[in-house]
Design an enzyme around this catalytic site. Structure first.
Site, PDB file in Angstrom:
ATOM      1  N   CYS A  53      51.960  47.022  61.399  1.00  0.00           N
ATOM      2  CA  CYS A  53      53.175  47.105  60.584  1.00  0.00           C
ATOM      3  C   CYS A  53      54.421  46.795  61.420  1.00  0.00           C
ATOM      4  O   CYS A  53      54.432  46.987  62.648  1.00  0.00           O
ATOM      5  CB  CYS A  53      53.345  48.507  60.014  1.00  0.00           C
ATOM      6  SG  CYS A  53      52.117  48.982  58.799  1.00  0.00           S
ATOM      7  N   GLU A  55      57.160  48.432  61.678  1.00  0.00           N
ATOM      8  CA  GLU A  55      57.711  49.595  62.380  1.00  0.00           C
ATOM      9  C   GLU A  55      57.036  49.791  63.731  1.00  0.00           C
ATOM     10  O   GLU A  55      57.690  50.057  64.747  1.00  0.00           O
ATOM     11  CB  GLU A  55      57.490  50.882  61.554  1.00  0.00           C
ATOM     12  CG  GLU A  55      58.204  50.900  60.225  1.00  0.00           C
ATOM     13  CD  GLU A  55      57.369  50.330  59.086  1.00  0.00           C
ATOM     14  OE1 GLU A  55      56.640  49.337  59.292  1.00  0.00           O
ATOM     15  OE2 GLU A  55      57.458  50.870  57.981  1.00  0.00           O
TER      16      GLU A  55
HETATM   17  N1  THU Z   1      53.627  47.074  56.034  1.00  0.00           N
HETATM   18  C1  THU Z   1      54.579  47.257  56.998  1.00  0.00           C
HETATM   19  O1  THU Z   1      54.782  46.397  57.868  1.00  0.00           O
HETATM   20  N2  THU Z   1      55.310  48.387  56.953  1.00  0.00           N
HETATM   21  C2  THU Z   1      55.226  49.333  55.980  1.00  0.00           C
HETATM   22  O2  THU Z   1      55.967  50.292  56.007  1.00  0.00           O
HETATM   23  C3  THU Z   1      54.241  49.199  54.910  1.00  0.00           C
HETATM   24  C4  THU Z   1      53.313  48.048  55.020  1.00  0.00           C
HETATM   25  C5  THU Z   1      52.874  45.818  56.042  1.00  0.00           C
HETATM   26  C6  THU Z   1      51.445  45.901  56.457  1.00  0.00           C
HETATM   27  C7  THU Z   1      50.875  44.673  55.781  1.00  0.00           C
HETATM   28  O3  THU Z   1      51.087  43.545  56.620  1.00  0.00           O
HETATM   29  C8  THU Z   1      51.717  44.497  54.536  1.00  0.00           C
HETATM   30  O4  THU Z   1      52.861  45.281  54.735  1.00  0.00           O
HETATM   31  C9  THU Z   1      51.025  44.912  53.260  1.00  0.00           C
HETATM   32  O5  THU Z   1      50.489  46.179  53.366  1.00  0.00           O
END
Ligand code: THU
Length: 131
Positions: A53, A55
């Protein structure tokens, strides 16, 4: 650095995300106590569970550069609602940035909502449980 500027940084970071499978772009901008910003975008992998993710990309970049004190993280997505950090990111943020950081969620319309990490992750598991 005010939170409006930090939100703009997160929106810009979203453009560098690599989400070819979900096509869901997320950007994060992590603000240190002394005003430095570390950016991250989500990076997906063909072995889906290896995706990281936005973050966690921002947090690991900052930690690996020696940063230890943080004030806030802004998270931007194209979600019409507010995209909150996932459970895994809440745990990582709590361990490495502390429960008192502000989490600024920015939606598609550039509106934002601010919560303390402690509100997003009540009763966290942490190093005190390991002693
Ligand atoms: N994702 C994030 O990068 N941060 C979040 O807070 C929620 C989900 C990303 C992970 C994945 O690449 C995409 O969003 C769909 O889940």
């Amino acid at each position: 650095m005010d939170y409006k500027e930090l939100a703009e940084e997160a929106i810009a970071a979203k453009l560098k995300a690599v989400p070819p499978y979900s096509n869901f772009y997320v950007g994060a901008a992590l603000l240190t106590e002394d005003g430095k910003i570390y950016l991250g975008g989500n990076i997906e992998n063909s072995s889906y569970s290896l995706t990281v993710c936005a973050e966690r990309v921002a947090v690991f970049k900052a930690i690996s550069e020696g940063e230890r004190r943080f004030k806030a993280i802004a998270i931007a997505s194209d979600d019409p609602g507010f995209c909150p950090p996932c459970g895994a990111c809440r745990q990582v943020l709590n361990d490495l940035c502390g429960s008192e950081i502000d989490v600024i969620m920015v939606n598609q319309k550039k509106e934002s909502k601010i919560l303390k990490l402690a509100e997003l992750l009540p009763l966290p598991f942490g190093d005190s449980n390991l002693k």
